[in-house]
Design an enzyme around this catalytic site. Sequence first.
Site, short mmCIF file in Angstrom:
data_model
loop_
_atom_site.label_atom_id
_atom_site.label_comp_id
_atom_site.label_asym_id
_atom_site.label_seq_id
_atom_site.Cartn_x
_atom_site.Cartn_y
_atom_site.Cartn_z
N SER A 1 0.81 -1.22 0.00
CA SER A 1 0.00 0.00 0.00
C SER A 1 0.84 1.27 0.00
O SER A 1 0.43 2.29 -0.55
CB SER A 1 -0.94 0.01 1.21
OG SER A 1 -0.21 -0.04 2.42
N ASP B 1 -7.89 8.72 6.66
CA ASP B 1 -8.15 7.55 7.49
C ASP B 1 -7.33 7.55 8.77
O ASP B 1 -7.44 6.64 9.58
CB ASP B 1 -7.92 6.25 6.70
CG ASP B 1 -6.44 5.98 6.37
OD1 ASP B 1 -5.56 6.77 6.81
OD2 ASP B 1 -6.17 5.00 5.67
N HIS C 1 -2.78 5.96 7.09
CA HIS C 1 -1.86 6.02 5.97
C HIS C 1 -1.35 7.45 5.77
O HIS C 1 -2.01 8.40 6.20
CB HIS C 1 -2.55 5.52 4.69
CG HIS C 1 -2.78 4.04 4.68
ND1 HIS C 1 -3.92 3.49 5.20
CD2 HIS C 1 -2.02 3.02 4.23
CE1 HIS C 1 -3.85 2.16 5.07
NE2 HIS C 1 -2.71 1.86 4.49
#
Length: 366
Positions: A79, A241, A244
């Site tokens: 990610s 969020d 991240h």
Amino acid sequence: MRSLTAEEWQRLRLAGQIAGGVTGAAAGLTVLSAGVLLRQAADARRIIPMAEAPPPRGDGVYGPKFPGKPLSMVVLGDSSAAGYGVHRPRETPGALIATGVSRRLRRPVRLHRLAVVGSMSSGLQYQVDAALEYEPEVAVILVGANDVTHASARTSAVRHLADAVRRLRSIGCKVVVGTCPDIGAIQPIKPPLRWLARKWSRQLAAAQTVAVVEAGGRTVSIGDLLGPAFEADPVRMFSSDRFHPSAEGYARAAAVMMPTLMAMLGEDDRAPATGTDGVRSLPEAAQEAARAAGTEVAPAKVDGRERGPAGRWAQLRRHPWFGEPRLWFGHRAAASFGAGPVPGVSGRSAAGAVGWTPADHQTAVD
């Protein structure tokens, strides 16, 4: 207390081995300690959000107005390589790096982002399969965090990464790997689990460095690169969020990798290393890099030889980033990032050494 599954015992035995390294005590955990760690892991999983949607791809040609054939670039990994947490393609690490490379080389760059959210090192073989179809000239890999959080075997994770680098190098592709970040810096993970995660992150980063350099690539340690900045300014550095990185956070990581990437592409404007300053055996260099975020490890020669009594020689270089002076092997940078010349960079400001500024990502793609 409920009984533990075989998988939980396997993970806790590994945690116990790490704990032994941290405390100096004999490896192994009591059932009570095991329960504490399992509860902490469950709490962290509840707090850390799951991926809700794929990140923007960012594929395409950067710098299309420049002449020449586009440089083929692929971005592989998890990610952090995919850019999860941002909403615009231009804010992803691949787009940021492609923009910087295009502007420094003054030629177009064709980017293919093949990184997958949630991927472990074992998934790199499939990403490389896809990458080879594009005949890449340069590859950027960011991987390792999920290997830590899933407690996968370190030797297996490192083997998969080394295989990926070797396959890419076999076609002449230049490879830069951002090693495992410091999972212990994630706030939802509390001590003692945080200490175990930090220890394992560094061990994996060091092992990745040895494997990548042996396979013909270069590494840049990510470590806790973003940790202090996240604590000081979480609103800017976190995405929506709250876990991240934001566009600014990804820009920091991209910036610290740029000097190494440009050096591999033949555009190294840093002062050449002289003598044996910064030269270590590869295992020593890997350990040192794992402790200092922003450190490049590259192959080196001493007296014309690639190997010494302790194995392959390696060159260490540390890169400053965005307003944070760093030590360059005993010599403190004379100025903050962007505020003047930095030792080790031939006459450029530190911002020029990277080749672009944090605002550049706003105009990455026309």
